[in-house]
Design a protein around this motif. Structure first.
Motif, PDB file in Angstrom:
ATOM      1  N   SER A  85       1.207  -9.413   2.903  1.00  5.95           N
ATOM      2  CA  SER A  85       1.831  -8.252   2.271  1.00  5.95           C
ATOM      3  C   SER A  85       0.891  -7.611   1.260  1.00  5.95           C
ATOM      4  N   ARG A  88      -1.785  -5.552   3.044  1.00  2.45           N
ATOM      5  CA  ARG A  88      -1.272  -4.261   3.518  1.00  2.45           C
ATOM      6  C   ARG A  88      -1.162  -3.266   2.369  1.00  2.45           C
ATOM      7  N   ARG A  89      -0.600  -3.717   1.256  1.00  2.42           N
ATOM      8  CA  ARG A  89      -0.439  -2.819   0.111  1.00  2.42           C
ATOM      9  C   ARG A  89      -1.792  -2.417  -0.465  1.00  2.42           C
TER      10      ARG A  89
END
Length: 246
Positions: A85, A88-89
Motif C-alpha cells: 500500500s 502504491r501511495r
C-alpha cells in the motif's frame, strides 16, 4: 569472444557516479519509538526524497535503492500488505515531483508477483519520467540478486536454444545485457544503513568492484549531510581493480 571491459576505465575519477543503497533499519527505528514497524517504513519513504534531491549537488547521476526484496515476502502478512500500500501511495504522490526535478525513474525486480495496480503505477511512472535527463533513480522492488541472475540466464538460454546466440560467444560481457540493470552502469559505492554488515542478495553481479560502506545510522535518520560525508570519503579511496598501486 568480446574482451571484458576494464572496470577502471568506467569508474569515476573522484566521487561515485552510481550509488546503491540498502535502506535498512525502518522497523527498529519505529520500535525504538514504541510505534509499529509500518510507521518506520513511512518515515523511510519520506527520507528517500531528501537523498534523491541531494544527488545533483553531489555529482551522483545514478541512485539505486533497495525497497523490497524477494525474501521480504516472509514477513507478516500485515507488514507486507502495508508495504505494498505504501509503494502504491508513494508512486502516486511522488511522480509529479520527480518530473519537476527531472528525475528518471526505473524499477528492477520480478514484477509478475506484484499486484496489477502496483505494476500499472510502476509502468506509468517509468513512462512519465522517460524524458527526464537528471538523476536516474532505480527502485528495486521484489528484487533479489540471485533471482535476477536466474531470470537473465533463462533468457540467455532461450536465445541460445533458438539460435540467436552461439554458446561460444557467451562471455562475461554477455550476461549483463540480460540483467534488469542492462541500461545502467555498475554501482561505484554501495551503502548499507543500520549497522548490518552484509549485502543481502543485492546487485550481486553488478557490485563486483563496488566499494562498500556499512554504517550504524538507521535509514530514517540518514540525512543528505551523512550522504555527503560518505561520498567525500569515497574520493580518498585507492581503487585498483585487481592491479597494484603505481
Amino acid at each position: 569472444m568480446a574482451k571484458p571491459r576494464d572496470p577502471a576505465k568506467t569508474a569515476p575519477r573522484t566521487g561515485p557516479r552510481h550509488v546503491a543503497i540498502i535502506m535498512d533499519g525502518n522497523g527498529r527505528w519505529a520500535q525504538k519509538r514504541g510505534r509499529p514497524r509500518l510507521f518506520g517504513h513511512h518515515a523511510g519513504a519520506r527520507r528517500v526524497r531528501e537523498i534523491v534531491s541531494s544527488c545533483p549537488d553531489f555529482g551522483v547521476k545514478y541512485l539505486t535503492i533497495f525497497a523490497f526484496s524477494t525474501e521480504n515476502w516472509k514477513r507478516t502478512q500485515t507488514e507486507v500488505a502495508g508495504l505494498m500500500s505504501l509503494f502504491r501511495r508513494y508512486i502516486m504522490k511522488e511522480m509529479q515531483e520527480f518530473v519537476k526535478e527531472n528525475v528518471r525513474v526505473r524499477f528492477i525486480g520480478d514484477r509478475p508477483r506484484l499486484d496489477a495496480k502496483l505494476r500499472g503505477l510502476m509502468d506509468e511512472a517509468e513512462a512519465m519520467t522517460e524524458g527526464c535527463t537528471g538523476t536516474n533513480l532505480t527502485i528495486a522492488l521484489n528484487y533479489g540478486g540471485r533471482d535476477e541472475v536466474t531470470r537473465a540466464t533463462q533468457r540467455l538460454a532461450r536465445d541460445v536454444a533458438e539460435g540467436r546466440l552461439r554458446p561460444e560467444d557467451v562471455d562475461e560481457e554477455t550476461l549483463p545485457r540480460y540483467l534488469d540493470t542492462y541500461v545502467l552502469p555498475d554501482p561505484d559505492l554501495v551503502i548499507r544503513t543500520s549497522g548490518e554488515a552484509r549485502i543481502s542478495n543485492f546487485l550481486l553481479w553488478q557490485s563486483a568492484y563496488a566499494e562498500y560502506e556499512f554504517i550504524d545510522t538507521l535509514w530514517p535518520d540518514f540525512t543528505a549531510k551523512i550522504f555527503g560525508e560518505l561520498l567525500s570519503g569515497y574520493g580518498a579511496r585507492d581503487r585498483r581493480f585487481g592491479a597494484v598501486s603505481a
